[in-house]
Design a protein around this motif. Structure first.
Motif, PDB file in Angstrom:
ATOM      1  N   GLU A 131       0.107  -5.950   7.875  1.00 15.82           N
ATOM      2  CA  GLU A 131      -1.149  -5.368   7.385  1.00 15.82           C
ATOM      3  C   GLU A 131      -0.904  -4.180   6.443  1.00 15.82           C
ATOM      4  O   GLU A 131      -1.407  -4.147   5.308  1.00 15.82           O
ATOM      5  N   THR A 132      -0.129  -3.195   6.920  1.00 13.12           N
ATOM      6  CA  THR A 132       0.066  -1.983   6.141  1.00 13.12           C
ATOM      7  C   THR A 132       0.885  -2.239   4.883  1.00 13.12           C
ATOM      8  O   THR A 132       0.588  -1.703   3.809  1.00 13.12           O
ATOM      9  N   ALA A 133       1.912  -3.080   5.009  1.00  9.04           N
ATOM     10  CA  ALA A 133       2.749  -3.388   3.851  1.00  9.04           C
ATOM     11  C   ALA A 133       1.925  -4.033   2.742  1.00  9.04           C
ATOM     12  O   ALA A 133       2.040  -3.667   1.561  1.00  9.04           O
ATOM     13  N   ILE A 134       1.066  -4.961   3.111  1.00  7.31           N
ATOM     14  CA  ILE A 134       0.256  -5.656   2.106  1.00  7.31           C
ATOM     15  C   ILE A 134      -0.792  -4.721   1.518  1.00  7.31           C
ATOM     16  O   ILE A 134      -1.059  -4.738   0.309  1.00  7.31           O
ATOM     17  N   ALA A 135      -1.367  -3.854   2.334  1.00 10.85           N
ATOM     18  CA  ALA A 135      -2.329  -2.881   1.819  1.00 10.85           C
ATOM     19  C   ALA A 135      -1.666  -1.967   0.792  1.00 10.85           C
ATOM     20  O   ALA A 135      -2.247  -1.648  -0.259  1.00 10.85           O
ATOM     21  N   GLY A 136      -0.437  -1.539   1.084  1.00 12.82           N
ATOM     22  CA  GLY A 136       0.292  -0.700   0.136  1.00 12.82           C
ATOM     23  C   GLY A 136       0.653  -1.458  -1.128  1.00 12.82           C
ATOM     24  O   GLY A 136       0.603  -0.907  -2.239  1.00 12.82           O
ATOM     25  N   ALA A 137       0.999  -2.735  -0.971  1.00  5.62           N
ATOM     26  CA  ALA A 137       1.347  -3.560  -2.133  1.00  5.62           C
ATOM     27  C   ALA A 137       0.152  -3.720  -3.064  1.00  5.62           C
ATOM     28  O   ALA A 137       0.292  -3.681  -4.298  1.00  5.62           O
ATOM     29  N   ILE A 138      -1.023  -3.901  -2.486  1.00  4.11           N
ATOM     30  CA  ILE A 138      -2.229  -4.058  -3.302  1.00  4.11           C
ATOM     31  C   ILE A 138      -2.527  -2.772  -4.062  1.00  4.11           C
ATOM     32  O   ILE A 138      -2.865  -2.797  -5.259  1.00  4.11           O
ATOM     33  N   ARG A 139      -2.347  -1.636  -3.406  1.00  4.50           N
ATOM     34  CA  ARG A 139      -2.541  -0.358  -4.111  1.00  4.50           C
ATOM     35  C   ARG A 139      -1.573  -0.236  -5.277  1.00  4.50           C
ATOM     36  O   ARG A 139      -1.940   0.182  -6.379  1.00  4.50           O
ATOM     37  N   ALA A 140      -0.313  -0.572  -5.025  1.00  4.39           N
ATOM     38  CA  ALA A 140       0.699  -0.466  -6.070  1.00  4.39           C
ATOM     39  C   ALA A 140       0.402  -1.407  -7.226  1.00  4.39           C
ATOM     40  O   ALA A 140       0.542  -1.043  -8.401  1.00  4.39           O
ATOM     41  N   ALA A 141      -0.027  -2.627  -6.901  1.00  4.20           N
ATOM     42  CA  ALA A 141      -0.333  -3.600  -7.945  1.00  4.20           C
ATOM     43  C   ALA A 141      -1.499  -3.147  -8.811  1.00  4.20           C
ATOM     44  O   ALA A 141      -1.545  -3.444 -10.013  1.00  4.20           O
ATOM     45  N   ARG A 142      -2.410  -2.409  -8.221  1.00  7.34           N
ATOM     46  CA  ARG A 142      -3.572  -1.928  -8.979  1.00  7.34           C
ATOM     47  C   ARG A 142      -3.248  -0.686  -9.815  1.00  7.34           C
ATOM     48  O   ARG A 142      -3.885  -0.460 -10.853  1.00  7.34           O
ATOM     49  N   GLU A 143      -2.270   0.105  -9.370  1.00  4.21           N
ATOM     50  CA  GLU A 143      -2.029   1.396 -10.017  1.00  4.21           C
ATOM     51  C   GLU A 143      -0.799   1.439 -10.916  1.00  4.21           C
ATOM     52  O   GLU A 143      -0.690   2.321 -11.760  1.00  4.21           O
ATOM     53  N   LEU A 144       0.135   0.495 -10.741  1.00  5.81           N
ATOM     54  CA  LEU A 144       1.393   0.556 -11.489  1.00  5.81           C
ATOM     55  C   LEU A 144       1.533  -0.650 -12.424  1.00  5.81           C
ATOM     56  O   LEU A 144       1.028  -1.732 -12.119  1.00  5.81           O
ATOM     57  N   PRO A 145       2.243  -0.480 -13.541  1.00  5.96           N
ATOM     58  CA  PRO A 145       2.414  -1.586 -14.501  1.00  5.96           C
ATOM     59  C   PRO A 145       3.530  -2.536 -14.078  1.00  5.96           C
ATOM     60  O   PRO A 145       4.540  -2.696 -14.776  1.00  5.96           O
ATOM     61  N   ILE A 146       3.368  -3.154 -12.914  1.00  4.14           N
ATOM     62  CA  ILE A 146       4.413  -3.991 -12.334  1.00  4.14           C
ATOM     63  C   ILE A 146       3.790  -5.228 -11.706  1.00  4.14           C
ATOM     64  O   ILE A 146       2.571  -5.310 -11.556  1.00  4.14           O
ATOM     65  N   GLU A 147       4.655  -6.169 -11.339  1.00  2.00           N
ATOM     66  CA  GLU A 147       4.258  -7.267 -10.461  1.00  2.00           C
ATOM     67  C   GLU A 147       4.897  -7.021  -9.113  1.00  2.00           C
ATOM     68  O   GLU A 147       6.103  -6.759  -9.037  1.00  2.00           O
ATOM     69  N   VAL A 148       4.118  -7.056  -8.043  1.00  2.73           N
ATOM     70  CA  VAL A 148       4.641  -6.882  -6.693  1.00  2.73           C
ATOM     71  C   VAL A 148       4.853  -8.257  -6.075  1.00  2.73           C
ATOM     72  O   VAL A 148       3.931  -9.074  -6.023  1.00  2.73           O
ATOM     73  N   VAL A 149       6.093  -8.499  -5.631  1.00  4.09           N
ATOM     74  CA  VAL A 149       6.445  -9.774  -5.015  1.00  4.09           C
ATOM     75  C   VAL A 149       6.534  -9.572  -3.508  1.00  4.09           C
ATOM     76  O   VAL A 149       7.421  -8.867  -3.011  1.00  4.09           O
ATOM     77  N   THR A 160      -6.534 -12.778   2.509  1.00  2.00           N
ATOM     78  CA  THR A 160      -7.923 -13.263   2.526  1.00  2.00           C
ATOM     79  C   THR A 160      -8.902 -12.145   2.896  1.00  2.00           C
ATOM     80  O   THR A 160     -10.105 -12.290   2.664  1.00  2.00           O
ATOM     81  N   ARG A 161      -8.392 -11.055   3.457  1.00  2.00           N
ATOM     82  CA  ARG A 161      -9.275  -9.935   3.820  1.00  2.00           C
ATOM     83  C   ARG A 161      -9.719  -9.134   2.596  1.00  2.00           C
ATOM     84  O   ARG A 161     -10.618  -8.292   2.687  1.00  2.00           O
ATOM     85  N   TYR A 162      -9.060  -9.370   1.474  1.00  2.00           N
ATOM     86  CA  TYR A 162      -9.375  -8.612   0.259  1.00  2.00           C
ATOM     87  C   TYR A 162     -10.175  -9.495  -0.697  1.00  2.00           C
ATOM     88  O   TYR A 162      -9.748 -10.595  -1.055  1.00  2.00           O
ATOM     89  N   ARG A 163     -11.326  -8.995  -1.101  1.00  2.00           N
ATOM     90  CA  ARG A 163     -12.209  -9.772  -1.965  1.00  2.00           C
ATOM     91  C   ARG A 163     -11.577  -9.991  -3.338  1.00  2.00           C
ATOM     92  O   ARG A 163     -11.680 -11.071  -3.909  1.00  2.00           O
ATOM     93  N   HIS A 164     -10.934  -8.943  -3.879  1.00  2.00           N
ATOM     94  CA  HIS A 164     -10.346  -9.045  -5.204  1.00  2.00           C
ATOM     95  C   HIS A 164      -8.826  -8.849  -5.100  1.00  2.00           C
ATOM     96  O   HIS A 164      -8.328  -7.737  -4.989  1.00  2.00           O
ATOM     97  N   ARG A 165      -8.123  -9.956  -5.123  1.00  2.00           N
ATOM     98  CA  ARG A 165      -6.659  -9.915  -5.061  1.00  2.00           C
ATOM     99  C   ARG A 165      -6.109  -9.678  -6.465  1.00  2.00           C
ATOM    100  O   ARG A 165      -6.457 -10.419  -7.404  1.00  2.00           O
TER     101      ARG A 165
END
Length: 335
Positions: free
Chosen positions: A15-33, A46-51
């Motif tokens: 849960e926490t790892a994915i939440a952090g990954a989504i933040r990073a993907a939104r804020e940094l010019p990178i692709e998070v794998v 699936t808990r996030y409306r906008h992936r």
């Protein structure tokens, strides 16, 4: 740029790892794998409306738990999220790997699968500590608990290069953690290390003491992994104790509660300055790839910042600078 994240690493994964990954993907010019069991990761997403579009998954069927033997688990669980993530890094499919999982397993996988940089004999975990006058890099905090003096010399050289090229310090000051400032203090091991550092050509200023860790007057402090880990865990415990005592004291009377309310902005600034989540993760210096080790109790914010540390390290081509520094300042130990 692609940064791989161990989606199964951490006390509250995934849960926490994915939440952090989504933040990073939104804020940094990178692709998070995201690396881990695909079904478990997709269930969280699936808990996030906008992936975010810059988020992808690489399947790994196994997980190395926190209590497992590092070397044995790395060799046995070939399809673990840690092994798969480090392999992606080795094969050039990502630019950095981040994990809040089993620290020993990350160190083992990094060493075995990536190999070491030319001139490095052991990897070291480096962590940025907040200080009164600035930040200090402490290395090693747990990768190598029984080093040789030459290993500490290499840590000093790598730490100096990291602070210069990633943290923007033009001429980092380096010191050796000891029980006193005098050159003659410490064990035979420490005194021999002192001599190597003094002759290395690094910007070595002598010994540091425990009181210097958070003063912010020294840029790089070098120690063995046993001492560094104890110092780090002690600091974490003390910070928690001070926080609890302060909360209890401020709740003692209406006057102290009023004072606490009036000081909210100052307390918020203090929490931000000393919060490990702001610093994210600790680079594993010496391995032939950018590996970032995050705290097992990392929040989503800490995971995001650990990914940021990986991005910054890769963006500054840190390992090229570490290799150049090692070749300039150190010599291999002769048998």
């Amino acid at each position: 740029m692609k940064i791989a994240l161990d989606a199964m690493g951490g006390d509250a994964a995934p849960e926490t790892a994915i939440a952090g990954a989504i933040r990073a993907a939104r804020e940094l010019p990178i692709e998070v794998v995201l690396v881990g069991p695909q079904q478990a990761i997709n269930e969280q997403l699936t808990r996030y409306r906008h992936r975010p579009a810059n988020l992808s998954i690489v399947h790994a069927s196994e997980v190395i738990e926190m209590d497992e033997s590092p070397v044995a688990s790395v060799r046995k669980k070939r399809d673990s999220s840690i092994n798969v993530g480090v392999t992606l890094l080795r094969d050039g499919k990502v630019h950095a790997f981040v994990s809040a999982g089993n620290t020993g397993a990350v160190v083992s996988a990094g060493t075995l699968l990536l190999g070491l940089l030319p001139g490095a004999e052991r990897p070291g975990i480096a962590i940025v500590l907040p200080g009164i006058q600035g930040e200090t890099l402490l290395i090693d905090v747990g990768a190598n608990i029984a080093p040789k003096p030459n290993h500490l010399l290499q840590y000093a050289v790598m730490g100096e290069a990291y602070m210069r090229h990633v943290m923007g310090k033009p001429k980092p000051k380096v010191a050796l953690l000891n029980v006193g400032e005098e050159e003659t203090k410490g064990t035979d091991f420490i005194r021999e290390t002192y001599g190597l550092l003094e002759a290395s050509g690094a910007n070595f200023i002598g010994n540091a003491e425990g009181r210097d860790l958070f003063a912010g007057t020294i840029d790089v402090i070098v120690c063995d992994g046993f001492v560094g880990n104890v110092a780090l865990k002690t600091a974490e415990s003390l910070a928690k104790a001070i926080s609890q005592v302060l909360k209890r004291s401020l709740a003692m009377s209406p006057i102290t509660r009023l004072g606490a309310w009036l000081s909210q902005s100052a307390f918020k600034a203090l929490r931000q300055e000393v919060d490990y989540a702001e610093y994210g993760g600790a680079p594993l210096l010496g391995v032939n790839g950018v590996c970032i080790i995050a705290h097992g109790a990392s929040t989503a914010k800490a995971i995001k910042n650990a990914i940021r540390v990986g991005y910054e390290s890769a963006r500054h081509d840190v390992n090229r600078h570490l290799t150049d520094a090692l070749q300039r300042h150190t010599q291999p130990v002769r048998a």
